[in-house]
Write a protein that holds these residues in place. Structure first.
Motif, PDB file in Angstrom:
ATOM      1  N   VAL A  86       0.838  -1.201   0.000  1.00 52.21           N
ATOM      2  CA  VAL A  86       0.000   0.000   0.000  1.00 52.21           C
ATOM      3  C   VAL A  86       0.874   1.253   0.000  1.00 52.21           C
ATOM      4  CG1 VAL A  86      -1.690   1.306   1.353  1.00 52.21           C
ATOM      5  CG2 VAL A  86      -1.986  -1.141   1.048  1.00 52.21           C
ATOM      6  N   VAL A  87       1.934   1.260   0.823  1.00 48.06           N
ATOM      7  CA  VAL A  87       2.842   2.411   0.843  1.00 48.06           C
ATOM      8  C   VAL A  87       3.517   2.568  -0.519  1.00 48.06           C
ATOM      9  CG1 VAL A  87       4.987   3.300   1.842  1.00 48.06           C
ATOM     10  CG2 VAL A  87       3.229   2.389   3.329  1.00 48.06           C
ATOM     11  N   LEU A  88       3.956   1.466  -1.114  1.00 46.58           N
ATOM     12  CA  LEU A  88       4.599   1.530  -2.425  1.00 46.58           C
ATOM     13  C   LEU A  88       3.639   2.052  -3.493  1.00 46.58           C
ATOM     14  CD1 LEU A  88       7.149   0.873  -4.106  1.00 46.58           C
ATOM     15  CD2 LEU A  88       6.146  -1.381  -4.505  1.00 46.58           C
ATOM     16  N   LEU A  89       2.410   1.565  -3.474  1.00 45.81           N
ATOM     17  CA  LEU A  89       1.410   2.039  -4.435  1.00 45.81           C
ATOM     18  C   LEU A  89       1.171   3.535  -4.259  1.00 45.81           C
ATOM     19  CD1 LEU A  89      -0.821   1.437  -6.581  1.00 45.81           C
ATOM     20  CD2 LEU A  89      -2.362   1.145  -4.616  1.00 45.81           C
ATOM     21  N   GLY A  90       0.984   3.961  -3.026  1.00 41.92           N
ATOM     22  CA  GLY A  90       0.774   5.391  -2.773  1.00 41.92           C
ATOM     23  C   GLY A  90       1.972   6.223  -3.171  1.00 41.92           C
ATOM     24  N   GLY A  91       3.184   5.721  -2.911  1.00 43.22           N
ATOM     25  CA  GLY A  91       4.386   6.460  -3.289  1.00 43.22           C
ATOM     26  C   GLY A  91       4.541   6.577  -4.793  1.00 43.22           C
ATOM     27  N   ILE A  92       4.252   5.498  -5.496  1.00 43.07           N
ATOM     28  CA  ILE A  92       4.346   5.539  -6.964  1.00 43.07           C
ATOM     29  C   ILE A  92       3.324   6.515  -7.539  1.00 43.07           C
ATOM     30  CG2 ILE A  92       3.940   4.186  -9.060  1.00 43.07           C
ATOM     31  CD1 ILE A  92       5.233   1.806  -7.579  1.00 43.07           C
ATOM     32  N   LEU A  93       2.078   6.447  -7.051  1.00 46.01           N
ATOM     33  CA  LEU A  93       1.045   7.369  -7.543  1.00 46.01           C
ATOM     34  C   LEU A  93       1.388   8.819  -7.211  1.00 46.01           C
ATOM     35  CD1 LEU A  93      -2.188   5.346  -6.696  1.00 46.01           C
ATOM     36  CD2 LEU A  93      -1.172   5.741  -8.949  1.00 46.01           C
ATOM     37  N   TYR A  94       1.927   9.028  -6.020  1.00 47.78           N
ATOM     38  CA  TYR A  94       2.308  10.392  -5.625  1.00 47.78           C
ATOM     39  C   TYR A  94       3.425  10.926  -6.525  1.00 47.78           C
ATOM     40  CZ  TYR A  94       3.713  14.359  -2.787  1.00 47.78           C
ATOM     41  OH  TYR A  94       4.017  15.619  -2.355  1.00 47.78           O
ATOM     42  N   ALA A 119      -9.231   8.364  11.223  1.00 42.33           N
ATOM     43  CA  ALA A 119     -10.446   8.690  10.466  1.00 42.33           C
ATOM     44  C   ALA A 119     -10.134   9.694   9.366  1.00 42.33           C
ATOM     45  CB  ALA A 119     -11.512   9.244  11.407  1.00 42.33           C
ATOM     46  N   GLY A 120      -9.261  10.638   9.636  1.00 41.21           N
ATOM     47  CA  GLY A 120      -8.861  11.602   8.616  1.00 41.21           C
ATOM     48  C   GLY A 120      -8.102  10.956   7.477  1.00 41.21           C
ATOM     49  N   VAL A 121      -7.290   9.960   7.800  1.00 36.11           N
ATOM     50  CA  VAL A 121      -6.540   9.245   6.763  1.00 36.11           C
ATOM     51  C   VAL A 121      -7.500   8.489   5.850  1.00 36.11           C
ATOM     52  CG1 VAL A 121      -4.885   7.381   6.361  1.00 36.11           C
ATOM     53  CG2 VAL A 121      -4.424   9.077   8.119  1.00 36.11           C
ATOM     54  N   VAL A 122      -8.499   7.841   6.441  1.00 30.58           N
ATOM     55  CA  VAL A 122      -9.478   7.098   5.644  1.00 30.58           C
ATOM     56  C   VAL A 122     -10.255   8.062   4.746  1.00 30.58           C
ATOM     57  CG1 VAL A 122     -11.559   5.675   5.759  1.00 30.58           C
ATOM     58  CG2 VAL A 122      -9.640   5.202   7.282  1.00 30.58           C
ATOM     59  N   LYS A 123     -10.636   9.241   5.268  1.00 32.97           N
ATOM     60  CA  LYS A 123     -11.335  10.236   4.449  1.00 32.97           C
ATOM     61  C   LYS A 123     -10.445  10.728   3.315  1.00 32.97           C
ATOM     62  CE  LYS A 123     -14.339  11.983   8.089  1.00 32.97           C
ATOM     63  NZ  LYS A 123     -14.646  13.113   8.976  1.00 32.97           N
ATOM     64  N   ALA A 124      -9.159  10.892   3.577  1.00 34.00           N
ATOM     65  CA  ALA A 124      -8.233  11.345   2.532  1.00 34.00           C
ATOM     66  C   ALA A 124      -8.090  10.291   1.441  1.00 34.00           C
ATOM     67  CB  ALA A 124      -6.868  11.661   3.143  1.00 34.00           C
ATOM     68  N   VAL A 125      -8.062   9.021   1.820  1.00 32.95           N
ATOM     69  CA  VAL A 125      -7.969   7.952   0.822  1.00 32.95           C
ATOM     70  C   VAL A 125      -9.230   7.912  -0.027  1.00 32.95           C
ATOM     71  CG1 VAL A 125      -7.859   5.444   0.520  1.00 32.95           C
ATOM     72  CG2 VAL A 125      -6.346   6.560   2.153  1.00 32.95           C
ATOM     73  N   ILE A 126     -10.378   8.067   0.613  1.00 28.07           N
ATOM     74  CA  ILE A 126     -11.640   8.040  -0.127  1.00 28.07           C
ATOM     75  C   ILE A 126     -11.719   9.221  -1.093  1.00 28.07           C
ATOM     76  CG2 ILE A 126     -14.151   8.278   0.124  1.00 28.07           C
ATOM     77  CD1 ILE A 126     -13.880   6.599   2.693  1.00 28.07           C
ATOM     78  N   SER A 127     -11.156  10.368  -0.677  1.00 29.31           N
ATOM     79  CA  SER A 127     -11.186  11.531  -1.559  1.00 29.31           C
ATOM     80  C   SER A 127     -10.144  11.449  -2.676  1.00 29.31           C
ATOM     81  CB  SER A 127     -10.984  12.813  -0.751  1.00 29.31           C
ATOM     82  OG  SER A 127      -9.664  12.870  -0.250  1.00 29.31           O
ATOM     83  N   ARG A 131      -1.104  10.964  -0.827  1.00 26.76           N
ATOM     84  CA  ARG A 131      -0.446  10.973   0.482  1.00 26.76           C
ATOM     85  C   ARG A 131      -1.284  10.211   1.500  1.00 26.76           C
ATOM     86  NH1 ARG A 131       1.252  16.894   2.061  1.00 26.76           N
ATOM     87  NH2 ARG A 131       2.111  15.755   3.822  1.00 26.76           N
ATOM     88  N   GLY A 132      -2.598  10.241   1.335  1.00 29.07           N
ATOM     89  CA  GLY A 132      -3.483   9.475   2.201  1.00 29.07           C
ATOM     90  C   GLY A 132      -3.265   7.975   2.055  1.00 29.07           C
ATOM     91  N   ILE A 133      -2.979   7.533   0.831  1.00 30.00           N
ATOM     92  CA  ILE A 133      -2.704   6.112   0.604  1.00 30.00           C
ATOM     93  C   ILE A 133      -1.418   5.710   1.320  1.00 30.00           C
ATOM     94  CG2 ILE A 133      -2.167   4.383  -1.160  1.00 30.00           C
ATOM     95  CD1 ILE A 133      -3.989   5.935  -3.065  1.00 30.00           C
ATOM     96  N   ILE A 134      -0.413   6.571   1.253  1.00 29.42           N
ATOM     97  CA  ILE A 134       0.843   6.294   1.958  1.00 29.42           C
ATOM     98  C   ILE A 134       0.595   6.218   3.467  1.00 29.42           C
ATOM     99  CG2 ILE A 134       3.146   7.190   2.480  1.00 29.42           C
ATOM    100  CD1 ILE A 134       3.103   8.483  -0.330  1.00 29.42           C
TER     101      ILE A 134
END
Length: 184
Positions: A86-94, A119-127, A131-134
């Protein structure tokens, strides 16, 4: 007892301890059957904590202990792999979307408020925040040992190993305090 010899070496004079095992066998009957004798003697001794010792003095684990060990091992292994993915995916997308932007180090900018709670991290991923994915991957990485301690606690409760329950509760309290203390 140690002895200092002429070549300036310490040598150990005492003989190592040797254990002697005595085995009393029942008196033999002239018409004894070897199969009956084999049934009387056992190469496995049962211990109080449900482990076994075989004839070679190797401790073997019970089936439930092996299953718990495999479960906890797989939980840690796959938890770390999933969190890393998940961190790798978020880093690549970022990096794909923001990799060419210049870094502005002239002013310190703290972490946005949306990343200060789970809860804020989950909202950031949904949006759709990369960086929220990371941050979600990092939360999964933190949650992996907490889930492991919780499963251990349940296993020790089921086995009625209350000393281990107390130790596991202390570890769980320490983990929870460190997480909650970071937010307050």
């Amino acid at each position: 007892m140690y002895k200092f010899n002429s070549s300036f070496r310490w040598t150990f004079l005492a003989q190592p301890d040797k254990g002697v095992v005595t085995l009393t066998l029942p008196q033999e009957v002239k018409d004894s059957n070897i199969e009956q004798l084999e049934q009387r003697t056992s190469t496995v001794t049962q211990l109080p904590n449900s482990c076994e010792i075989d004839a070679n003095k190797n401790v073997t684990k019970t089936l439930s202990e092996q299953q718990l060990e495999n479960l906890l091992s797989n939980l840690m292994k796959y938890g770390v792999l999933i969190a890393s993915a998940v961190v790798l995916l978020g880093g690549i997308l970022y990096l794909i979307h923001h990799g060419n932007e210049p870094a502005g180090y002239h002013f310190f900018q703290g972490e946005p408020l949306e990343f200060c709670s789970p809860a804020g991290v989950v909202k950031a991923v949904i949006s759709g925040s990369y960086r929220g994915i990371i941050q979600l991957g990092l939360l999964l990485l933190i949650a992996t040992p907490i889930v492991r301690v919780f499963i251990s606690l349940l296993a020790f409760l089921l086995q009625r190993e209350f000393i281990y329950v107390i130790v596991t509760l202390l570890v769980m309290a320490s983990l929870i305090y460190s997480l909650v203390g970071a937010y307050y």
